[in-house]
Write a protein that holds these residues in place. Structure first.
Motif, PDB file in Angstrom:
ATOM      1  N   MET A   1      52.406  57.036  25.271  1.00 50.74           N
ATOM      2  CA  MET A   1      51.142  57.512  24.286  1.00 50.74           C
ATOM      3  C   MET A   1      49.996  56.956  24.737  1.00 50.74           C
ATOM      4  O   MET A   1      50.139  55.588  24.777  1.00 50.74           O
ATOM      5  CB  MET A   1      51.429  57.625  22.993  1.00 50.74           C
ATOM      6  N   GLU A   2      48.794  57.534  24.961  1.00 48.04           N
ATOM      7  CA  GLU A   2      47.298  56.991  25.311  1.00 48.04           C
ATOM      8  C   GLU A   2      47.086  55.801  24.214  1.00 48.04           C
ATOM      9  O   GLU A   2      47.311  56.080  22.925  1.00 48.04           O
ATOM     10  CB  GLU A   2      46.499  57.773  25.682  1.00 48.04           C
ATOM     11  N   LEU A   3      46.141  54.828  24.543  1.00 45.12           N
ATOM     12  CA  LEU A   3      45.542  54.129  23.459  1.00 45.12           C
ATOM     13  C   LEU A   3      44.909  54.733  22.250  1.00 45.12           C
ATOM     14  O   LEU A   3      45.262  54.260  21.183  1.00 45.12           O
ATOM     15  CB  LEU A   3      44.970  52.834  24.048  1.00 45.12           C
ATOM     16  N   ARG A   4      44.195  55.709  22.844  1.00 44.93           N
ATOM     17  CA  ARG A   4      43.472  56.423  21.559  1.00 44.93           C
ATOM     18  C   ARG A   4      44.208  57.075  20.713  1.00 44.93           C
ATOM     19  O   ARG A   4      44.072  57.053  19.563  1.00 44.93           O
ATOM     20  CB  ARG A   4      42.394  57.464  22.317  1.00 44.93           C
ATOM     21  N   ASP A   5      45.336  57.726  21.400  1.00 39.56           N
ATOM     22  CA  ASP A   5      46.316  58.346  20.320  1.00 39.56           C
ATOM     23  C   ASP A   5      47.011  57.464  19.547  1.00 39.56           C
ATOM     24  O   ASP A   5      47.331  57.780  18.248  1.00 39.56           O
ATOM     25  CB  ASP A   5      47.031  59.458  21.227  1.00 39.56           C
ATOM     26  N   LEU A   6      47.336  56.524  19.976  1.00 42.27           N
ATOM     27  CA  LEU A   6      47.985  55.331  19.096  1.00 42.27           C
ATOM     28  C   LEU A   6      46.962  54.882  17.953  1.00 42.27           C
ATOM     29  O   LEU A   6      47.571  54.779  16.844  1.00 42.27           O
ATOM     30  CB  LEU A   6      48.549  54.216  20.073  1.00 42.27           C
ATOM     31  N   LEU A   7      45.930  54.586  18.460  1.00 45.43           N
ATOM     32  CA  LEU A   7      44.917  54.330  17.229  1.00 45.43           C
ATOM     33  C   LEU A   7      44.968  55.400  16.247  1.00 45.43           C
ATOM     34  O   LEU A   7      44.767  54.869  15.002  1.00 45.43           O
ATOM     35  CB  LEU A   7      43.681  53.925  18.041  1.00 45.43           C
ATOM     36  N   ILE A   8      44.499  56.636  16.523  1.00 45.88           N
ATOM     37  CA  ILE A   8      44.442  57.614  15.421  1.00 45.88           C
ATOM     38  C   ILE A   8      45.615  57.787  14.810  1.00 45.88           C
ATOM     39  O   ILE A   8      45.552  57.848  13.417  1.00 45.88           O
ATOM     40  CB  ILE A   8      43.922  59.084  16.013  1.00 45.88           C
ATOM     41  N   LYS A   9      46.871  57.602  15.253  1.00 46.52           N
ATOM     42  CA  LYS A   9      47.944  57.643  14.565  1.00 46.52           C
ATOM     43  C   LYS A   9      48.408  56.839  13.446  1.00 46.52           C
ATOM     44  O   LYS A   9      48.515  56.965  12.490  1.00 46.52           O
ATOM     45  CB  LYS A   9      49.453  57.820  15.575  1.00 46.52           C
ATOM     46  N   ASN A  10      47.770  55.630  13.993  1.00 45.55           N
ATOM     47  CA  ASN A  10      48.108  54.461  12.957  1.00 45.55           C
ATOM     48  C   ASN A  10      46.803  54.107  11.993  1.00 45.55           C
ATOM     49  O   ASN A  10      47.099  53.774  10.905  1.00 45.55           O
ATOM     50  CB  ASN A  10      48.180  53.029  13.851  1.00 45.55           C
ATOM     51  N   VAL A  11      45.632  54.415  12.400  1.00 45.45           N
ATOM     52  CA  VAL A  11      44.684  54.174  11.562  1.00 45.45           C
ATOM     53  C   VAL A  11      44.753  55.382  10.419  1.00 45.45           C
ATOM     54  O   VAL A  11      44.228  55.066   9.043  1.00 45.45           O
ATOM     55  CB  VAL A  11      43.348  54.407  12.340  1.00 45.45           C
ATOM     56  N   SER A  12      45.354  56.558  10.585  1.00 47.75           N
ATOM     57  CA  SER A  12      45.556  57.555   9.631  1.00 47.75           C
ATOM     58  C   SER A  12      46.503  57.021   8.494  1.00 47.75           C
ATOM     59  O   SER A  12      46.684  57.751   7.365  1.00 47.75           O
ATOM     60  CB  SER A  12      46.123  58.879  10.403  1.00 47.75           C
ATOM     61  N   LYS A  13      47.312  56.138   8.920  1.00 45.86           N
ATOM     62  CA  LYS A  13      48.345  55.612   7.837  1.00 45.86           C
ATOM     63  C   LYS A  13      47.529  54.316   6.885  1.00 45.86           C
ATOM     64  O   LYS A  13      48.321  53.680   6.350  1.00 45.86           O
ATOM     65  CB  LYS A  13      49.440  55.069   8.648  1.00 45.86           C
ATOM     66  N   ALA A  79      54.488  48.361  12.403  1.00 43.82           N
ATOM     67  CA  ALA A  79      54.179  46.876  13.057  1.00 43.82           C
ATOM     68  C   ALA A  79      54.600  47.046  14.703  1.00 43.82           C
ATOM     69  O   ALA A  79      53.828  46.322  15.264  1.00 43.82           O
ATOM     70  CB  ALA A  79      55.542  45.791  12.589  1.00 43.82           C
ATOM     71  N   ALA A  80      55.526  47.621  15.090  1.00 46.05           N
ATOM     72  CA  ALA A  80      55.620  47.671  16.550  1.00 46.05           C
ATOM     73  C   ALA A  80      54.849  48.678  17.388  1.00 46.05           C
ATOM     74  O   ALA A  80      54.303  48.017  18.189  1.00 46.05           O
ATOM     75  CB  ALA A  80      57.182  48.517  16.721  1.00 46.05           C
ATOM     76  N   GLU A  81      54.189  49.602  16.637  1.00 45.21           N
ATOM     77  CA  GLU A  81      52.961  50.196  17.316  1.00 45.21           C
ATOM     78  C   GLU A  81      51.905  49.619  17.359  1.00 45.21           C
ATOM     79  O   GLU A  81      51.227  49.609  18.169  1.00 45.21           O
ATOM     80  CB  GLU A  81      52.711  51.634  16.924  1.00 45.21           C
ATOM     81  N   LEU A  82      51.606  48.879  16.385  1.00 37.75           N
ATOM     82  CA  LEU A  82      50.314  48.004  15.989  1.00 37.75           C
ATOM     83  C   LEU A  82      50.550  46.808  17.361  1.00 37.75           C
ATOM     84  O   LEU A  82      49.458  46.535  17.817  1.00 37.75           O
ATOM     85  CB  LEU A  82      50.271  47.389  14.810  1.00 37.75           C
ATOM     86  N   ASP A  83      51.773  46.384  17.589  1.00 40.37           N
ATOM     87  CA  ASP A  83      51.746  45.299  18.667  1.00 40.37           C
ATOM     88  C   ASP A  83      51.405  46.037  19.874  1.00 40.37           C
ATOM     89  O   ASP A  83      50.887  45.265  20.530  1.00 40.37           O
ATOM     90  CB  ASP A  83      53.164  44.820  18.632  1.00 40.37           C
ATOM     91  N   VAL A  84      51.757  47.206  20.170  1.00 42.13           N
ATOM     92  CA  VAL A  84      51.427  47.756  21.335  1.00 42.13           C
ATOM     93  C   VAL A  84      49.909  48.069  21.664  1.00 42.13           C
ATOM     94  O   VAL A  84      49.357  47.746  22.590  1.00 42.13           O
ATOM     95  CB  VAL A  84      52.064  49.286  21.520  1.00 42.13           C
TER      96      VAL A  84
END
Length: 353
Positions: A1-13, A79-84
């Motif tokens: 998953m691209e950085l931008r998509d990871l950011l959006i997914k996690n910021v939404s939480k 936590a895991a995705e934030l580390d990524v």
């Protein structure tokens, strides 16, 4: 998953749904005082997804995304995705040249070889008086879609937020328009009767994009890729009308804020757009192009590696596919960055291969 998509997914939480808008406004205000009202859309129907898209794009553009990530709540689910995310932010490549328009190592440590004409066209596209539209064509597996990463890099130097859309997936015109507007933090208004002509239906959708950009006045480069080949079934006429109308807006009242990049677009354009469109034909890169990229990176990083050592690497994929050649460059860059310097040399990573 691209950085931008990871950011959006996690910021939404980040915050509870019931208080998300206020909590997120406070967070953005704490990072960039005075900007939350200008950045965060609050129109009726605006969703958390709309808000997060807009803020993440602006934070990536202006370089304060790290401050948001630092305040993301950590729990077993995130936590895991934030580390990524943190690793990707930390590993973004340092520039390899003084002129950002000549950069060969892009976001995600993607090496970018050749495409001199594309660099010139993109640079012209993003100038104040630049062309409103650029068409990228080329043979199969020539790197056309990869052009997005260079477009994103160059557009960012002129404060354009770049968004990519695959029309092969977002085929339906309303679906495509919804995705475009979502990136602006705006919901699509379905005010059609179903009786409009194909052209008028597409134009009505584009008019909503026009209204959103006129209100926000944020520079945007919209990249449309995945067009069908001439032998495949065509896109719905309304979808083509929507894209062409956006290009017209980019040439008219939205010229200060909008540019359009069409990749693998085979349809004829209206004469007035055809006359002002920039064009680039993608070409695969040569061994000499690969050597030039690797040398620029090696010199910028202070790696002690000979041209012959680099040529020995390149010869492994001479004549092979673009993908194999690209993968070889990434592998070589990774190995050089991890190798210690020779004894007696300055302690900068990178030694003979």
């Amino acid at each position: 998953m691209e950085l931008r998509d990871l950011l959006i997914k996690n910021v939404s939480k980040m915050f509870p749904v019931a208080t998300f808008v206020l909590d997120f406004q406070n967070l953005v205000e704490g990072i960039k005082p005075g900007t939350s009202a200008a950045i965060i859309p609050v129109s009726p129907g605006t969703t958390i997804d709309n808000i997060v898209n807009v803020v993440v794009d602006r934070a990536l553009l202006e370089g304060w995304i790290g401050a948001i990530v630092a305040q993301l709540p950590r729990n077993p689910a995130t936590a895991a995705e934030l580390d990524v995310i943190l690793a990707q932010l930390r590993d973004q490549p340092r520039p390899t040249c003084a002129d950002p328009f000549e950069e060969v190592l892009l976001e995600g440590t993607r090496p970018f070889a050749n495409r001199v004409d594309l660099r010139m066209s993109l640079r012209a596209l993003c100038e104040t008086a630049g062309s409103p539209i650029l068409l990228v064509t080329g043979e199969a597996r020539s790197g056309k879609s990869f052009s997005f990463y260079l477009a994103q890099h160059i557009a960012r130097q002129r404060a354009f937020i770049t968004s990519q859309f695959d029309v092969g997936v977002l085929i339906d015109p309303a679906t495509l328009a919804t995705e475009v507007l979502r990136r602006f933090g705006v919901e699509l208004i379905d005010d059609t009767t179903g009786l409009e002509s194909d052209q008028r239906s597409g134009q009505a959708l584009a008019a909503q994009v026009n209204k959103a950009l006129q209100a926000q006045k944020q520079r945007r480069l919209l990249v449309f890729d995945g067009f069908p080949s001439p032998s495949d079934p065509p896109l719905p006429p309304e979808t083509m009308s929507f894209i062409v109308r956006l290009a017209r807006y980019a040439d008219e009242e939205l010229h200060p804020f909008l540019r359009i990049l069409l990749i693998r677009f085979h349809e004829p354009l209206p004469d007035e757009l055809d006359d002002v469109a920039e064009r680039d034909e993608a070409q695969g890169f040569t061994d000499a192009d690969m050597l030039s990229v690797l040398k620029q990176i090696a010199n910028a990083r202070g790696w002690n590696v000979s041209d012959q050592a680099l040529l020995d690497e390149i010869n492994q994929v001479s004549g092979k596919t673009l993908r194999e050649r690209f993968q070889l460059m990434r592998k070589t860059i990774r190995r050089l960055s991890q190798m210690p310097a020779p004894a007696g040399a300055p302690q900068t990573p990178g030694g003979p291969l």
